[in-house]
Design a protein around this motif. Structure first.
Motif, PDB file in Angstrom:
ATOM      1  N   PHE A 111       3.021  -4.446   9.825  1.00 32.54           N
ATOM      2  CA  PHE A 111       2.595  -4.462   8.584  1.00 32.54           C
ATOM      3  C   PHE A 111       1.984  -3.006   8.268  1.00 32.54           C
ATOM      4  CE2 PHE A 111      -0.440  -5.187   4.894  1.00 32.54           C
ATOM      5  CZ  PHE A 111       0.143  -5.990   4.207  1.00 32.54           C
ATOM      6  N   LYS A 112       1.348  -2.628   9.088  1.00 31.09           N
ATOM      7  CA  LYS A 112       0.752  -1.182   9.025  1.00 31.09           C
ATOM      8  C   LYS A 112       1.744  -0.271   8.792  1.00 31.09           C
ATOM      9  CE  LYS A 112      -2.455   2.270  10.731  1.00 31.09           C
ATOM     10  NZ  LYS A 112      -3.712   2.341  11.708  1.00 31.09           N
ATOM     11  N   LYS A 113       2.682  -0.163   9.539  1.00 28.28           N
ATOM     12  CA  LYS A 113       4.108   0.787   9.520  1.00 28.28           C
ATOM     13  C   LYS A 113       4.773   0.563   8.175  1.00 28.28           C
ATOM     14  CE  LYS A 113       7.977   2.340  12.177  1.00 28.28           C
ATOM     15  NZ  LYS A 113       8.911   2.247  13.352  1.00 28.28           N
ATOM     16  N   ARG A 114       4.689  -0.552   7.739  1.00 27.72           N
ATOM     17  CA  ARG A 114       5.579  -0.770   6.481  1.00 27.72           C
ATOM     18  C   ARG A 114       4.624  -0.644   5.319  1.00 27.72           C
ATOM     19  NH1 ARG A 114       7.295  -0.585   2.340  1.00 27.72           N
ATOM     20  NH2 ARG A 114       8.771  -2.006   1.291  1.00 27.72           N
ATOM     21  N   TRP A 115       3.535  -0.749   5.211  1.00 24.60           N
ATOM     22  CA  TRP A 115       2.609  -0.781   3.987  1.00 24.60           C
ATOM     23  C   TRP A 115       1.525   0.319   3.845  1.00 24.60           C
ATOM     24  CZ3 TRP A 115       4.807  -2.499  -0.190  1.00 24.60           C
ATOM     25  CH2 TRP A 115       5.588  -3.582   0.259  1.00 24.60           C
ATOM     26  N   GLY A 116       1.213   0.876   5.285  1.00 24.25           N
ATOM     27  CA  GLY A 116      -0.012   1.615   5.216  1.00 24.25           C
ATOM     28  C   GLY A 116       0.041   2.879   4.622  1.00 24.25           C
TER      29      GLY A 116
ATOM     30  N   GLU B  87      -5.977   0.969   1.889  1.00 27.02           N
ATOM     31  CA  GLU B  87      -6.932   0.114   1.943  1.00 27.02           C
ATOM     32  C   GLU B  87      -6.730  -1.347   2.199  1.00 27.02           C
ATOM     33  OE1 GLU B  87      -4.952  -0.826  -1.676  1.00 27.02           O
ATOM     34  OE2 GLU B  87      -5.339   0.978  -0.809  1.00 27.02           O
ATOM     35  N   LEU B  88      -5.472  -1.955   1.911  1.00 25.14           N
ATOM     36  CA  LEU B  88      -5.176  -3.087   2.297  1.00 25.14           C
ATOM     37  C   LEU B  88      -5.039  -3.044   3.717  1.00 25.14           C
ATOM     38  CD1 LEU B  88      -4.089  -6.150   1.798  1.00 25.14           C
ATOM     39  CD2 LEU B  88      -1.752  -5.192   1.398  1.00 25.14           C
ATOM     40  N   VAL B  89      -4.495  -2.274   4.421  1.00 25.02           N
ATOM     41  CA  VAL B  89      -4.181  -2.264   5.856  1.00 25.02           C
ATOM     42  C   VAL B  89      -5.583  -2.339   6.548  1.00 25.02           C
ATOM     43  CG1 VAL B  89      -3.192  -1.181   7.758  1.00 25.02           C
ATOM     44  CG2 VAL B  89      -1.954  -1.566   5.605  1.00 25.02           C
ATOM     45  N   LYS B  90      -6.415  -1.231   6.077  1.00 27.77           N
ATOM     46  CA  LYS B  90      -7.703  -1.095   6.637  1.00 27.77           C
ATOM     47  C   LYS B  90      -8.563  -2.280   6.538  1.00 27.77           C
ATOM     48  CE  LYS B  90     -11.690   1.652   6.177  1.00 27.77           C
ATOM     49  NZ  LYS B  90     -12.590   2.661   5.365  1.00 27.77           N
ATOM     50  N   LYS B  91      -8.396  -3.128   5.582  1.00 27.24           N
ATOM     51  CA  LYS B  91      -9.085  -4.585   5.501  1.00 27.24           C
ATOM     52  C   LYS B  91      -8.684  -5.296   6.391  1.00 27.24           C
ATOM     53  CE  LYS B  91     -10.891  -5.834   1.108  1.00 27.24           C
ATOM     54  NZ  LYS B  91     -10.614  -6.775  -0.202  1.00 27.24           N
TER      55      LYS B  91
ATOM     56  N   ILE C 197      -4.286  -7.765  -6.372  1.00 24.27           N
ATOM     57  CA  ILE C 197      -4.061  -6.572  -6.799  1.00 24.27           C
ATOM     58  C   ILE C 197      -2.886  -5.573  -6.642  1.00 24.27           C
ATOM     59  CG2 ILE C 197      -6.649  -6.064  -7.222  1.00 24.27           C
ATOM     60  CD1 ILE C 197      -6.584  -4.376  -4.741  1.00 24.27           C
ATOM     61  N   ARG C 198      -1.712  -6.172  -6.337  1.00 26.80           N
ATOM     62  CA  ARG C 198      -0.525  -5.580  -5.892  1.00 26.80           C
ATOM     63  C   ARG C 198       0.358  -5.633  -6.735  1.00 26.80           C
ATOM     64  NH1 ARG C 198      -4.026  -3.632  -3.327  1.00 26.80           N
ATOM     65  NH2 ARG C 198      -4.883  -4.554  -1.631  1.00 26.80           N
ATOM     66  N   ARG C 199       1.372  -4.843  -7.016  1.00 28.36           N
ATOM     67  CA  ARG C 199       2.574  -4.845  -7.934  1.00 28.36           C
ATOM     68  C   ARG C 199       3.523  -6.047  -7.685  1.00 28.36           C
ATOM     69  NH1 ARG C 199       4.592   0.749  -6.211  1.00 28.36           N
ATOM     70  NH2 ARG C 199       2.565   1.738  -6.578  1.00 28.36           N
ATOM     71  N   ASN C 200       3.677  -6.847  -8.877  1.00 21.52           N
ATOM     72  CA  ASN C 200       4.467  -8.016  -8.639  1.00 21.52           C
ATOM     73  C   ASN C 200       5.613  -8.009  -7.848  1.00 21.52           C
ATOM     74  OD1 ASN C 200       2.537  -9.665 -10.200  1.00 21.52           O
ATOM     75  ND2 ASN C 200       3.763  -9.192 -12.352  1.00 21.52           N
ATOM     76  N   LYS C 201       6.374  -6.786  -8.039  1.00 18.88           N
ATOM     77  CA  LYS C 201       7.774  -6.831  -7.552  1.00 18.88           C
ATOM     78  C   LYS C 201       7.436  -6.544  -5.759  1.00 18.88           C
ATOM     79  CE  LYS C 201       8.248  -1.758  -7.876  1.00 18.88           C
ATOM     80  NZ  LYS C 201       9.079  -0.784  -8.118  1.00 18.88           N
TER      81      LYS C 201
END
Length: 116
Positions: free
Chosen positions: A63-68, A73-77, A31-35
């Motif tokens: 990963f959390k620092k970059r994408w949180g 919701e992704l990081v939480k999973k 469910i993430r953007r292609n880019k």
């Protein structure tokens, strides 16, 4: 109603659970953007390709620092399922690849049921 995990723990108290890493990664990228997919995939490798749970935890924090902020919701999973996503790291490196994904089991079952 009890879940599978709870029932297995009743019957096999020492059982360890491993969430299929490959399925977790695919689900994370679906469910993430292609880019952004390649960069997210690369960040996830810092977790599941780590050599130890300590290193995997560090990968998760990075990963959390970059994408949180973008994908909380992704990081939480990944945070909530960390222990069951890294169970395979408790085993010798030679057998880890057989534990971290269910693909080989799925292939075996598919072959069994396709022939039967």
């Amino acid at each position: 109603m009890r879940g599978l995990k709870e029932v297995v723990k009743l019957e096999f108290p020492g059982a360890r659970f491993q969430v299929c890493v490959l399925h977790a990664v695919r689900d994370s990228l679906r469910i993430r953007r292609n880019k952004e997919r390649d960069r997210i995939a690369e960040g996830l490798k810092g977790i599941y390709k780590a050599v130890s749970r300590k290193e995997a935890r560090q990968g998760l924090m990075k990963f959390k620092k970059r994408w949180g902020r973008i994908y909380p919701e992704l990081v939480k999973k990944w945070e909530e399922n960390f222990n069951e996503l890294t169970t395979f790291m408790k085993y010798p490196e030679g057998v880890r690849r057989f534990i971290y994904t269910t693909n080989q089991l799925e292939r075996l079952m598919k072959g069994y049921f396709d022939e039967g």
